[in-house]
Design an enzyme around this catalytic site. Structure first.
Site, PDB file in Angstrom:
ATOM      1  N   GLY B 116       0.811  -1.206   0.000  1.00 47.70           N
ATOM      2  CA  GLY B 116       0.000   0.000   0.000  1.00 47.70           C
ATOM      3  C   GLY B 116       0.848   1.260   0.000  1.00 47.70           C
ATOM      4  CE  LYS B 117       5.262   0.929  -4.098  1.00 41.99           C
ATOM      5  NZ  LYS B 117       4.480  -0.275  -4.434  1.00 41.99           N
ATOM      6  NE  ARG B 118      -2.908   2.857   2.667  1.00 40.25           N
ATOM      7  CZ  ARG B 118      -3.383   2.344   1.530  1.00 40.25           C
ATOM      8  NH1 ARG B 118      -2.686   2.414   0.414  1.00 40.25           N
ATOM      9  NH2 ARG B 118      -4.572   1.769   1.495  1.00 40.25           N
TER      10      ARG B 118
END
Lengths: 314, 314
Positions: B116-118
């Site tokens: 999700g590369k949050r």
């Protein structure tokens, strides 16, 4: 509908008209914490049938809370900033609550910003853009996305990963706010690094914002930047690198930012700066133990009036 | 349960044992595109009652597709990488499909990575961490998150914004992969910038990974990095800056990365490199027009065998 493509007014112009019309640069920040919702909102969770799951009750209460906050404060705001994490953590029901809150905010005439800080390589960036602004084609027909007006985007992966958001946004007159200098102290770890050849990482990001944005008749571009209200020293220099970008300014209130220091944001016009306030409005009643709706409305009007006067003086 | 806290084995040790047990460093990439699902999966969408919405049919088909791909290929993989955007764009039903796929992957004994590369400031980072790894407290009881084993995190906002993910992950023996040098050409815009004082932005990020990770008895740390398989020249220098970090290597296949070039990843052991393959496995039948399950299984075994031999030679 596909025949909307190309017909939408540019985001900068829509934003500019809305700021002038509502005489407000305030974005209400909604990042509902299930443990600290307004008391009346808890009734929505308590009222579900016996056997309802905690996440069903919590999502119902979160949706009710956001409705109550919007009803109390929307008239003093130009938009709402929704923290996606707050909804995602409640699973399927959290997503349903998010859909509900987007619709409620639009019904109040607010610009809806999804604060998700997404950033990924091209094909996945396109999927996020479809999820937030656009639609996804399937063998059974198109699936609409969340339908927001604007999003925050993380540019660590480069301009090519920001462009799919901008392209999708432009189809519906939406806007994109690129992180340039965030409001947290640790932002210095990466964003304040000085580069060989001059400038900082934040300066590179501001230059990217200026390059990819298109400026309409209002003088405000359709691609903006996020610059923390906690670093007014950075604000003036970043503004010079992106003279027409609308700047989203988080960090006022709880994080220590002051509206009085944000004058440079308004150089291109009243819509040049958008001030997000979350706890400073939603939690305004906590300290004084007054009714939350009245305290929130008073706080929102105070922020609105202060920002409007600063922008007019700029 | 709260009494799990502190009892979980460190992620690096779990990962290392799983890689050795399954003799695989392959992470199956699932980023299902509704328009190109396996034919048998479409039946799950077609089979819903009349009047079902496109997003209901698409989500059912996406879940069936992922089940079929897992059944065909899980035995050759150590884990699965789920692209969250692909599910989010299908709304409420997409989230239900995501929950289903997480459970299906776990049933196959796979490590589940949410890609999700949050990245966000502290309080919002904590919300994302609760959403992915942990649980959220509400007045009606705790709400469980997605329950994955590992996540990708974007470090543009600094180490303080990565730590909430690491702290939450450690409670359940989970892992965090920090973006250091992504696989896309445009990554150079920001990540390859050279800094006053030496090194690049990517070098700073690799140093951060090395500093925050803890290395257990396996010699593999619980905090890893994402380094594109498309930039093998960067891999050796970044490996030197983070000698024990597990490195997630996207970009093999469609993006041009070659397994043969990834030797430096395996310096600390077989679990030092994890190779994600999406289209190269799921779409392996497309070019040859064979049955997708058989072609996917053959491709997965080919990637597994090649990676295993490279890691053994390293």
């Amino acid at each position: 509908m596909s025949d909307d493509i190309g017909a939408a007014a540019p985001f900068g112009d829509v934003l500019s008209a809305s700021v002038k019309d509502r005489r407000s640069q305030i974005l209400l920040g909604l990042d509902p914490e299930p443990a600290t919702l307004w008391p009346d909102a808890l009734e929505a969770g308590n009222g579900l049938p016996d056997g309802s799951l905690p996440r069903e009750r919590a999502a119902a209460a979160v949706a009710a809370h956001c409705s109550l906050v919007l009803a109390a404060t929307a008239e003093f705001c130009v938009g709402v900033k929704l923290q996606l994490a707050s909804f995602e953590r409640l699973g399927v029901e959290g997503r349903a609550a998010l859909d509900f809150v987007v619709a409620a905010a639009k019904a109040h005439g607010l610009i809806v910003l999804a604060d998700g800080k997404r950033g990924d390589i091209g094909i996945s960036a396109s999927s996020y853009a479809a999820s937030l602004f656009g639609r996804t084609q399937t063998p059974w027909g198109d699936v609409d996305g969340l339908g927001v007006d604007a999003v925050t985007v993380n540019p660590l992966l480069g301009a090519e990963t920001v462009m799919p958001f901008i392209e999708e946004a432009r189809k519906s007159g939406g806007g994109v706010f690129v992180l340039a200098r965030t409001s947290n102290p640790g932002a210095a770890d990466v964003q304040d690094r000085e580069l060989v050849g001059g400038g900082t990482v934040s300066d590179v990001l501001a230059g990217m914002v200026n390059e990819v944005g298109e400026t309409g008749s209002s003088g405000i571009a359709d691609v903006g930047a996020v610059v923390g209200a906690t670093v007014p020293g950075h604000l003036a220099s970043l503004r010079a690198l992106m003279p027409t970008a609308p700047i989203l300014l988080p960090g006022v209130g709880a994080q220590g930012g002051r509206v009085e220091d944000l004058g440079p944001a308004f150089a291109p016009g009243p819509a040049g700066g958008l001030i997000t306030v979350s706890r400073g409005i939603v939690g305004a009643g906590t300290a004084t133990d007054t009714a939350p709706a009245g305290a929130a409305a008073a706080a929102a009007e105070e922020y609105r009036s202060l920002a409007w006067s600063i922008s007019a003086a700029g």
